[in-house]
Write a protein that holds these residues in place. Structure first.
Motif, PDB file in Angstrom:
ATOM      1  N   THR A  15     151.141  54.760  58.556  1.00  0.00           N
ATOM      2  CA  THR A  15     149.990  55.763  59.286  1.00  0.00           C
ATOM      3  C   THR A  15     149.495  56.828  58.145  1.00  0.00           C
ATOM      4  N   VAL A  16     150.286  57.002  57.257  1.00  0.00           N
ATOM      5  CA  VAL A  16     149.981  58.090  56.130  1.00  0.00           C
ATOM      6  C   VAL A  16     149.238  57.368  54.941  1.00  0.00           C
ATOM      7  N   LEU A  17     149.612  55.995  54.622  1.00  0.00           N
ATOM      8  CA  LEU A  17     149.410  55.508  53.247  1.00  0.00           C
ATOM      9  C   LEU A  17     147.830  55.138  53.327  1.00  0.00           C
ATOM     10  N   LEU A  18     147.225  54.388  54.276  1.00  0.00           N
ATOM     11  CA  LEU A  18     145.894  54.065  54.387  1.00  0.00           C
ATOM     12  C   LEU A  18     145.072  55.207  54.067  1.00  0.00           C
ATOM     13  N   PRO A  19     145.229  56.305  54.953  1.00  0.00           N
ATOM     14  CA  PRO A  19     144.382  57.400  55.099  1.00  0.00           C
ATOM     15  C   PRO A  19     144.342  58.040  53.682  1.00  0.00           C
ATOM     16  N   LEU A  20     145.692  58.296  53.158  1.00  0.00           N
ATOM     17  CA  LEU A  20     145.769  58.771  51.600  1.00  0.00           C
ATOM     18  C   LEU A  20     144.991  58.353  50.447  1.00  0.00           C
ATOM     19  N   LEU A  21     145.232  56.889  50.695  1.00  0.00           N
ATOM     20  CA  LEU A  21     144.366  55.940  49.788  1.00  0.00           C
ATOM     21  C   LEU A  21     142.789  56.446  49.758  1.00  0.00           C
ATOM     22  N   GLY A  22     142.335  56.564  51.117  1.00  0.00           N
ATOM     23  CA  GLY A  22     141.195  56.988  51.221  1.00  0.00           C
ATOM     24  C   GLY A  22     140.590  58.426  50.631  1.00  0.00           C
ATOM     25  N   LEU A  23     141.361  59.100  51.024  1.00  0.00           N
ATOM     26  CA  LEU A  23     141.275  60.764  50.383  1.00  0.00           C
ATOM     27  C   LEU A  23     141.407  60.619  48.747  1.00  0.00           C
ATOM     28  N   ILE A  24     142.406  59.772  48.415  1.00  0.00           N
ATOM     29  CA  ILE A  24     142.404  59.655  46.936  1.00  0.00           C
ATOM     30  C   ILE A  24     141.126  59.190  46.031  1.00  0.00           C
ATOM     31  N   PHE A  25     140.751  57.949  46.397  1.00  0.00           N
ATOM     32  CA  PHE A  25     139.512  57.121  45.863  1.00  0.00           C
ATOM     33  C   PHE A  25     138.316  57.640  46.381  1.00  0.00           C
ATOM     34  N   ILE A  26     137.934  57.827  47.578  1.00  0.00           N
ATOM     35  CA  ILE A  26     136.588  58.161  48.241  1.00  0.00           C
ATOM     36  C   ILE A  26     136.442  59.735  48.345  1.00  0.00           C
ATOM     37  N   CYS A  27     137.245  60.390  48.988  1.00  0.00           N
ATOM     38  CA  CYS A  27     137.059  61.954  48.977  1.00  0.00           C
ATOM     39  C   CYS A  27     137.470  62.835  47.781  1.00  0.00           C
ATOM     40  N   THR A  28     138.233  62.151  46.716  1.00  0.00           N
ATOM     41  CA  THR A  28     138.571  62.942  45.510  1.00  0.00           C
ATOM     42  C   THR A  28     137.773  62.404  44.487  1.00  0.00           C
ATOM     43  N   ILE A  29     138.270  61.150  43.729  1.00  0.00           N
ATOM     44  CA  ILE A  29     137.591  60.500  42.616  1.00  0.00           C
ATOM     45  C   ILE A  29     136.153  60.636  42.630  1.00  0.00           C
ATOM     46  N   PHE A  30     135.657  59.713  43.568  1.00  0.00           N
ATOM     47  CA  PHE A  30     134.114  59.495  43.651  1.00  0.00           C
ATOM     48  C   PHE A  30     133.676  60.806  44.180  1.00  0.00           C
ATOM     49  N   ALA A  31     133.968  61.527  45.084  1.00  0.00           N
ATOM     50  CA  ALA A  31     133.279  62.657  45.693  1.00  0.00           C
ATOM     51  C   ALA A  31     133.092  63.651  44.812  1.00  0.00           C
ATOM     52  N   ILE A  32     134.253  64.143  44.040  1.00  0.00           N
ATOM     53  CA  ILE A  32     134.125  65.125  42.852  1.00  0.00           C
ATOM     54  C   ILE A  32     133.167  64.669  41.631  1.00  0.00           C
ATOM     55  N   LEU A  33     133.639  63.483  41.349  1.00  0.00           N
ATOM     56  CA  LEU A  33     132.857  62.784  40.171  1.00  0.00           C
ATOM     57  C   LEU A  33     131.152  62.990  40.542  1.00  0.00           C
ATOM     58  N   PHE A  34     131.015  62.262  41.711  1.00  0.00           N
ATOM     59  CA  PHE A  34     129.334  62.206  41.994  1.00  0.00           C
ATOM     60  C   PHE A  34     128.668  63.705  42.007  1.00  0.00           C
ATOM     61  N   PHE A  35     129.727  64.542  42.577  1.00  0.00           N
ATOM     62  CA  PHE A  35     129.194  65.973  42.822  1.00  0.00           C
ATOM     63  C   PHE A  35     128.904  66.565  41.272  1.00  0.00           C
ATOM     64  N   LEU A  36     129.799  66.482  40.595  1.00  0.00           N
ATOM     65  CA  LEU A  36     129.574  67.025  39.408  1.00  0.00           C
ATOM     66  C   LEU A  36     128.297  66.531  38.602  1.00  0.00           C
ATOM     67  N   ARG A  37     128.325  65.111  38.677  1.00  0.00           N
ATOM     68  CA  ARG A  37     127.038  64.411  38.017  1.00  0.00           C
ATOM     69  C   ARG A  37     125.815  65.081  38.824  1.00  0.00           C
ATOM     70  N   GLY A  38     125.722  65.346  39.935  1.00  0.00           N
ATOM     71  CA  GLY A  38     124.512  65.813  40.584  1.00  0.00           C
ATOM     72  C   GLY A  38     124.276  67.187  40.154  1.00  0.00           C
ATOM     73  N   VAL A  39     125.472  68.034  40.109  1.00  0.00           N
ATOM     74  CA  VAL A  39     125.194  69.406  39.681  1.00  0.00           C
ATOM     75  C   VAL A  39     124.580  69.603  38.122  1.00  0.00           C
ATOM     76  N   GLU A  40     125.029  68.501  37.373  1.00  0.00           N
ATOM     77  CA  GLU A  40     124.691  68.265  36.003  1.00  0.00           C
ATOM     78  C   GLU A  40     123.122  68.124  35.994  1.00  0.00           C
ATOM     79  N   VAL A  41     122.745  67.348  36.987  1.00  0.00           N
ATOM     80  CA  VAL A  41     121.173  66.850  36.760  1.00  0.00           C
ATOM     81  C   VAL A  41     120.320  67.916  37.523  1.00  0.00           C
ATOM     82  N   LEU A  42     120.622  68.392  38.875  1.00  0.00           N
ATOM     83  CA  LEU A  42     119.826  69.118  39.615  1.00  0.00           C
ATOM     84  C   LEU A  42     120.022  70.771  39.427  1.00  0.00           C
ATOM     85  N   GLY A  43     121.359  70.986  38.763  1.00  0.00           N
ATOM     86  CA  GLY A  43     121.466  72.488  38.773  1.00  0.00           C
ATOM     87  C   GLY A  43     122.408  72.940  40.108  1.00  0.00           C
ATOM     88  N   PRO A  44     123.248  73.977  39.937  1.00  0.00           N
ATOM     89  CA  PRO A  44     123.956  74.409  41.028  1.00  0.00           C
ATOM     90  C   PRO A  44     123.193  74.496  42.325  1.00  0.00           C
TER      91      PRO A  44
END
Length: 304
Positions: A214-243
């Protein structure tokens, strides 16, 4: 100066980030059903994300070394600002309705705009203020009026503190990514955030580590989707568009969250909430249109 191609990339990064962050409460809700505590879930989310990114950097021989100054800033981002945002946010919802907490949390685009105007000399136009106002009203409509009956001075202050700490996170990150690659910054932020979450969990005595199906699958979603990709995409977006522009466009996040909840949990949206979603969309589109107009002006002046 930003080109149309880069602008579209930045816009896409922020929208993907908002979508990724939008599914975060869904993964969290599913994980909590397995019995894991909040601090334990967030600690695992960040430490595993950070370690995976470090392995990636090592495997592809990407230079992950940073200066002491950048290391301090990255510690502030992950270990202080991101962690503080989480603890203020989750503490706030103990005293006031979560709807009011989210509404106050999303005052952060306005705070970021003020910080950018003071320290980056970024001009705040009347159109920008109007866009923020439209988007904020939209959020109020999305969240509804259910929070009116539950008001607590402490809860409100905690929610505002969450918005301020997240604004500082965005503002500092807009400077750090000028010196550090986004993926390297994401790795450090994740690791430092895990330290912060562990410290908070120890202080609150809220470290219940449970790993089951019950915990493992949502945890994997949090790790890959909501952390790695989400933060990486946001930082790249801020880099281009400004804060400032990036944070306003990122207000799509609760819209995505509402849509995903509607699909997965069959939650119903009222007419006012649908109208609120359209208002947030209009506010963000106003920012997009303003930026597009700036690009056209640059191209026209170049052709001349």
């Amino acid at each position: 100066m930003i080109t149309i191609k880069n602008y579209h990339k930045g816009l896409s990064f922020i929208l993907f980030s908002a979508m990724a962050f939008g599914v975060m409460p869904i993964f969290a809700k599913l994980a909590y059903e397995g019995g894991i505590s909040t601090a334990a879930l967030l600690s695992l989310r960040f430490i595993i994300s950070g370690l995976l990114l470090l392995i990636y950097l090592k495997a592809f021989k990407i230079n992950w070394r940073v200066s002491y100054r950048d290391l301090l800033n990255l510690f502030l981002l992950g270990g202080v600002f991101y962690s503080a945002t989480s603890i203020f946010y989750f503490s706030s919802i103990k005293y006031i309705h979560i709807s009011l907490t989210v509404l106050l949390m999303y005052t952060h685009p306005m705070i970021v705009a003020i910080l950018s105007a003071i320290f980056n000399k970024e001009k705040i136009t009347l159109k920008m203020v109007l866009a923020m106002f439209v988007a904020f009203v939209g959020l109020a409509l999305i969240l509804g009026d259910s929070f009116i009956s539950e008001l607590s001075g402490l809860g409100i202050m905690l929610a505002i503190a969450s918005a301020v700490s997240y604004s500082l996170y965005i503002f500092v990150s807009s400077r750090v990514i000028k010196e550090v690659q986004s993926i390297v910054a994401t790795a450090y932020i994740s690791i430092f955030a895990s330290f912060g979450m562990l410290a908070i969990g120890l202080i609150q005595r809220d470290l219940t580590f449970i790993l089951n199906k019950t915990v493992l699958l949502p945890l994997l979603g949090l790790i890959f989707i909501c952390t790695i990709f989400a933060i990486l995409f946001f930082l790249r977006g801020v880099e281009v568009l400004g804060p400032t522009k990036a944070t306003i466009i990122s207000m799509f996040e609760p819209v995505f969250a509402a849509v995903f909840s509607l699909i997965i949990f069959k939650e119903k949206l009222s007419f006012l909430q649908l109208a609120g979603g359209m208002a947030v969309l209009c506010g963000a589109l106003m920012v997009i249109a303003m930026k597009g107009h700036e690009i056209e002006e640059v191209i026209d002046s170049t052709n001349i």
